[in-house]
Design a protein around this motif. Structure first.
Motif, PDB file in Angstrom:
ATOM      1  N   GLU A   1      -7.980  -5.650   4.461  1.00 19.47           N
ATOM      2  CA  GLU A   1      -9.409  -5.473   4.713  1.00 19.47           C
ATOM      3  C   GLU A   1      -9.642  -4.383   5.760  1.00 19.47           C
ATOM      4  O   GLU A   1     -10.569  -3.573   5.632  1.00 19.47           O
ATOM      5  N   GLU A   2      -8.787  -4.352   6.777  1.00 22.96           N
ATOM      6  CA  GLU A   2      -8.907  -3.329   7.820  1.00 22.96           C
ATOM      7  C   GLU A   2      -8.542  -1.946   7.293  1.00 22.96           C
ATOM      8  O   GLU A   2      -9.086  -0.928   7.730  1.00 22.96           O
ATOM      9  N   LEU A   3      -7.615  -1.886   6.346  1.00 18.78           N
ATOM     10  CA  LEU A   3      -7.130  -0.606   5.830  1.00 18.78           C
ATOM     11  C   LEU A   3      -8.042   0.010   4.769  1.00 18.78           C
ATOM     12  O   LEU A   3      -7.923   1.198   4.473  1.00 18.78           O
ATOM     13  N   LYS A   4      -8.916  -0.796   4.205  1.00 21.97           N
ATOM     14  CA  LYS A   4      -9.782  -0.278   3.138  1.00 21.97           C
ATOM     15  C   LYS A   4     -10.616   0.914   3.574  1.00 21.97           C
ATOM     16  O   LYS A   4     -10.964   1.770   2.763  1.00 21.97           O
ATOM     17  N   SER A   5     -10.938   0.983   4.855  1.00 21.87           N
ATOM     18  CA  SER A   5     -11.765   2.075   5.357  1.00 21.87           C
ATOM     19  C   SER A   5     -10.931   3.274   5.822  1.00 21.87           C
ATOM     20  O   SER A   5     -11.494   4.299   6.238  1.00 21.87           O
ATOM     21  N   ALA A   6      -9.615   3.158   5.747  1.00 18.97           N
ATOM     22  CA  ALA A   6      -8.748   4.252   6.210  1.00 18.97           C
ATOM     23  C   ALA A   6      -8.805   5.421   5.246  1.00 18.97           C
ATOM     24  O   ALA A   6      -8.709   5.255   4.029  1.00 18.97           O
ATOM     25  N   VAL A   7      -9.003   6.623   5.794  1.00 12.21           N
ATOM     26  CA  VAL A   7      -9.018   7.838   4.979  1.00 12.21           C
ATOM     27  C   VAL A   7      -8.122   8.886   5.638  1.00 12.21           C
ATOM     28  O   VAL A   7      -7.926   8.897   6.852  1.00 12.21           O
ATOM     29  N   TYR A   8      -7.584   9.760   4.825  1.00 10.14           N
ATOM     30  CA  TYR A   8      -6.825  10.892   5.343  1.00 10.14           C
ATOM     31  C   TYR A   8      -7.801  11.852   6.016  1.00 10.14           C
ATOM     32  O   TYR A   8      -8.876  12.129   5.486  1.00 10.14           O
ATOM     33  N   ASN A   9      -7.433  12.350   7.198  1.00  6.80           N
ATOM     34  CA  ASN A   9      -8.388  13.157   7.959  1.00  6.80           C
ATOM     35  C   ASN A   9      -7.848  14.505   8.411  1.00  6.80           C
ATOM     36  O   ASN A   9      -8.484  15.188   9.218  1.00  6.80           O
ATOM     37  N   GLN A  10      -6.685  14.895   7.908  1.00  5.42           N
ATOM     38  CA  GLN A  10      -6.168  16.225   8.246  1.00  5.42           C
ATOM     39  C   GLN A  10      -6.586  17.225   7.172  1.00  5.42           C
ATOM     40  O   GLN A  10      -6.399  16.980   5.986  1.00  5.42           O
ATOM     41  N   TRP A  11      -7.152  18.338   7.593  1.00  3.53           N
ATOM     42  CA  TRP A  11      -7.587  19.352   6.654  1.00  3.53           C
ATOM     43  C   TRP A  11      -6.398  19.887   5.866  1.00  3.53           C
ATOM     44  O   TRP A  11      -5.326  20.100   6.420  1.00  3.53           O
ATOM     45  N   PRO A  12      -6.508  20.076   4.532  1.00  6.22           N
ATOM     46  CA  PRO A  12      -7.725  19.931   3.714  1.00  6.22           C
ATOM     47  C   PRO A  12      -7.853  18.544   3.077  1.00  6.22           C
ATOM     48  O   PRO A  12      -8.657  18.362   2.171  1.00  6.22           O
ATOM     49  N   TYR A  13      -7.040  17.574   3.537  1.00  5.33           N
ATOM     50  CA  TYR A  13      -7.027  16.257   2.896  1.00  5.33           C
ATOM     51  C   TYR A  13      -8.070  15.347   3.530  1.00  5.33           C
ATOM     52  O   TYR A  13      -7.744  14.384   4.233  1.00  5.33           O
ATOM     53  N   LEU A  14      -9.326  15.621   3.307  1.00  2.00           N
ATOM     54  CA  LEU A  14     -10.394  14.870   3.954  1.00  2.00           C
ATOM     55  C   LEU A  14     -11.007  13.855   3.001  1.00  2.00           C
ATOM     56  O   LEU A  14     -11.299  14.169   1.845  1.00  2.00           O
TER      57      LEU A  14
ATOM     58  N   GLU B   1      -5.151   4.046  13.648  1.00  2.58           N
ATOM     59  CA  GLU B   1      -3.922   4.073  14.432  1.00  2.58           C
ATOM     60  C   GLU B   1      -3.125   2.796  14.215  1.00  2.58           C
ATOM     61  O   GLU B   1      -3.659   1.780  13.771  1.00  2.58           O
ATOM     62  N   GLY B   2      -1.841   2.848  14.531  1.00  2.00           N
ATOM     63  CA  GLY B   2      -0.981   1.679  14.397  1.00  2.00           C
ATOM     64  C   GLY B   2      -0.187   1.704  13.105  1.00  2.00           C
ATOM     65  O   GLY B   2      -0.346   2.601  12.264  1.00  2.00           O
ATOM     66  N   MET B   3       0.665   0.699  12.931  1.00  2.00           N
ATOM     67  CA  MET B   3       1.489   0.596  11.744  1.00  2.00           C
ATOM     68  C   MET B   3       0.736  -0.114  10.627  1.00  2.00           C
ATOM     69  O   MET B   3      -0.144  -0.941  10.883  1.00  2.00           O
ATOM     70  N   ILE B   4       1.093   0.207   9.416  1.00  2.00           N
ATOM     71  CA  ILE B   4       0.510  -0.482   8.256  1.00  2.00           C
ATOM     72  C   ILE B   4       0.669  -1.986   8.410  1.00  2.00           C
ATOM     73  O   ILE B   4      -0.259  -2.759   8.144  1.00  2.00           O
ATOM     74  N   HIS B   5       1.843  -2.426   8.866  1.00  2.00           N
ATOM     75  CA  HIS B   5       2.118  -3.859   8.951  1.00  2.00           C
ATOM     76  C   HIS B   5       1.316  -4.558  10.047  1.00  2.00           C
ATOM     77  O   HIS B   5       1.267  -5.795  10.096  1.00  2.00           O
TER      78      HIS B   5
ATOM     79  N   VAL C   1       0.831  -1.199   0.000  1.00  2.00           N
ATOM     80  CA  VAL C   1       0.000   0.000   0.000  1.00  2.00           C
ATOM     81  C   VAL C   1       0.865   1.248   0.000  1.00  2.00           C
ATOM     82  O   VAL C   1       2.001   1.237   0.479  1.00  2.00           O
ATOM     83  N   LEU C   2       0.308   2.322  -0.529  1.00  2.00           N
ATOM     84  CA  LEU C   2       1.036   3.582  -0.616  1.00  2.00           C
ATOM     85  C   LEU C   2       0.791   4.399   0.654  1.00  2.00           C
ATOM     86  O   LEU C   2      -0.340   4.814   0.929  1.00  2.00           O
ATOM     87  N   PHE C   3       1.853   4.618   1.417  1.00  5.26           N
ATOM     88  CA  PHE C   3       1.755   5.409   2.640  1.00  5.26           C
ATOM     89  C   PHE C   3       3.158   5.762   3.102  1.00  5.26           C
ATOM     90  O   PHE C   3       4.072   4.959   2.982  1.00  5.26           O
ATOM     91  N   HIS C   4       3.301   6.961   3.668  1.00  6.71           N
ATOM     92  CA  HIS C   4       4.633   7.458   4.030  1.00  6.71           C
ATOM     93  C   HIS C   4       5.023   7.201   5.489  1.00  6.71           C
ATOM     94  O   HIS C   4       6.101   6.677   5.769  1.00  6.71           O
ATOM     95  N   ASP C   5       4.166   7.584   6.426  1.00  2.00           N
ATOM     96  CA  ASP C   5       4.553   7.611   7.837  1.00  2.00           C
ATOM     97  C   ASP C   5       4.532   6.232   8.484  1.00  2.00           C
ATOM     98  O   ASP C   5       3.861   5.312   8.015  1.00  2.00           O
ATOM     99  N   GLN C   6       5.256   6.120   9.598  1.00  2.00           N
ATOM    100  CA  GLN C   6       5.301   4.835  10.298  1.00  2.00           C
ATOM    101  C   GLN C   6       3.979   4.515  10.969  1.00  2.00           C
ATOM    102  O   GLN C   6       3.615   3.348  11.088  1.00  2.00           O
ATOM    103  N   ASN C   7       3.258   5.534  11.421  1.00  7.05           N
ATOM    104  CA  ASN C   7       2.012   5.301  12.140  1.00  7.05           C
ATOM    105  C   ASN C   7       0.838   5.959  11.428  1.00  7.05           C
ATOM    106  O   ASN C   7       0.929   7.103  10.973  1.00  7.05           O
ATOM    107  N   LEU C   8      -0.245   5.235  11.334  1.00  7.20           N
ATOM    108  CA  LEU C   8      -1.441   5.729  10.640  1.00  7.20           C
ATOM    109  C   LEU C   8      -2.062   6.939  11.326  1.00  7.20           C
ATOM    110  O   LEU C   8      -2.768   7.724  10.699  1.00  7.20           O
ATOM    111  N   SER C   9      -1.796   7.109  12.616  1.00  6.06           N
ATOM    112  CA  SER C   9      -2.407   8.201  13.374  1.00  6.06           C
ATOM    113  C   SER C   9      -1.900   9.575  12.953  1.00  6.06           C
ATOM    114  O   SER C   9      -2.506  10.594  13.312  1.00  6.06           O
ATOM    115  N   VAL C  10      -0.812   9.628  12.196  1.00  7.24           N
ATOM    116  CA  VAL C  10      -0.244  10.915  11.783  1.00  7.24           C
ATOM    117  C   VAL C  10      -1.247  11.741  10.990  1.00  7.24           C
ATOM    118  O   VAL C  10      -1.424  12.927  11.227  1.00  7.24           O
TER     119      VAL C  10
END
Length: 274
Positions: free
Chosen positions: A102-115, A93-97, A79-88
């Motif tokens: 299936e759990e990650l499919k619902s993950a969305v960026y939530n920092q404004w303006p990247y909503l 929350e937690g690491m990609i690994h 998967v495409l992602f930069h930071d070590q922790n999803l909470s950034v």
């Protein structure tokens, strides 16, 4: 009459200052620079970095391709992602690994303006890009795990190789990593892949690249000189530079004759080298 003459001179100087600077690039990339977006459109753009929207926008504007960061889930999905922790910057929350795809499919960026932009898999990216084989991609391999690093590295390498082979992208993909061990593993399995060391200094990168017979070195533009680029070329090593945030950065980098440029200012780089 004097005012008119002065006005004509100022007008001429303005026209000359607006003329596009011509660059005579000498490198190992057919004397041309491959222009790549930094995780798509780069830092501070309208789309989150590593999102499908950011990368597809970058490609649609005329870039040669894009760099992006790649991690692996618990069930070996890339998967495409930069930071070590999803909470950034996501709603998880937690690491990609530590997650399944299936759990990650619902993950969305939530920092404004990247909503509400979704994290995507490598398969989703490659399967939805039109004319995929006309582009170049640099994959920054992020080997983040809290478990057995050796086992993770082997699984990651195998997953990456399967994806590249499945989409027939051997000639379209550059693979970069800070880990010499990972690059050594990749070199052993796929000696024809374009592998780049991503070192803390040029000297260390040159040593590792020569030892492993790699394709090139990835380094911040501020950490390499024109002479060092030439040294790399003399050793048959390509150079990719990043940390490019302005037109001044672009011009400075171009004059060093790199083979690849990864930029945060896509539109400006296109104007300079197209």
């Amino acid at each position: 009459m004097m005012k008119l003459k002065t006005l004509c001179i100022l007008t001429l100087l303005f026209i000359l200052s607006c003329e596009k600077e011509e660059y005579s690039v000498i490198n190992l990339n057919n004397n041309a620079i491959t222009a790549l977006g930094h995780a798509g459109m780069g830092i501070g753009n309208a789309y989150p970095m590593n999102s499908f929207e950011s990368i597809s926008k970058c490609l649609s504007l005329g870039m040669d391709g894009s760099e992006f960061d790649l991690q692996m889930t618990k069930d070996s999905v890339l998967v495409l992602f930069h930071d070590q922790n999803l909470s950034v910057n996501t709603n998880q929350e937690g690491m990609i690994h530590s997650k399944t795809w299936e759990e990650l499919k619902s993950a969305v960026y939530n920092q404004w303006p990247y909503l509400n932009y979704h994290i995507i898999s490598l398969d989703q990216l490659f399967s939805h890009i039109e004319n995929l084989h006309q582009f170049k991609f640099t994959i920054d391999c992020k080997l983040y795990t809290e478990g057995d690093l050796n086992a993770y590295t082997i699984s990651y390498a195998n997953s990456l190789i399967r994806a590249i082979e499945r989409y027939h992208l051997i000639k379209n993909v550059c693979i970069e990593s800070q880990s010499a061990d990972f690059l050594s593993l990749m070199k052993t399995q796929k000696p024809d892949y374009q592998l780049f060391i991503y070192p803390p200094s040029f000297e260390e990168g040159l040593e590792i690249a020569q030892k492993l017979n790699l394709f090139g070195i990835t380094i911040a533009n501020s950490d390499i000189t024109k002479t060092q680029v030439e040294t790399a070329h003399n050793n048959n090593l390509r150079v990719a530079v990043w940390n490019l945030h302005s037109e001044a950065d672009h011009k400075d980098a171009i004059r060093k004759n790199p083979d690849f440029m990864q930029t945060d200012k896509v539109v400006n780089l296109i104007k300079l080298i197209r």
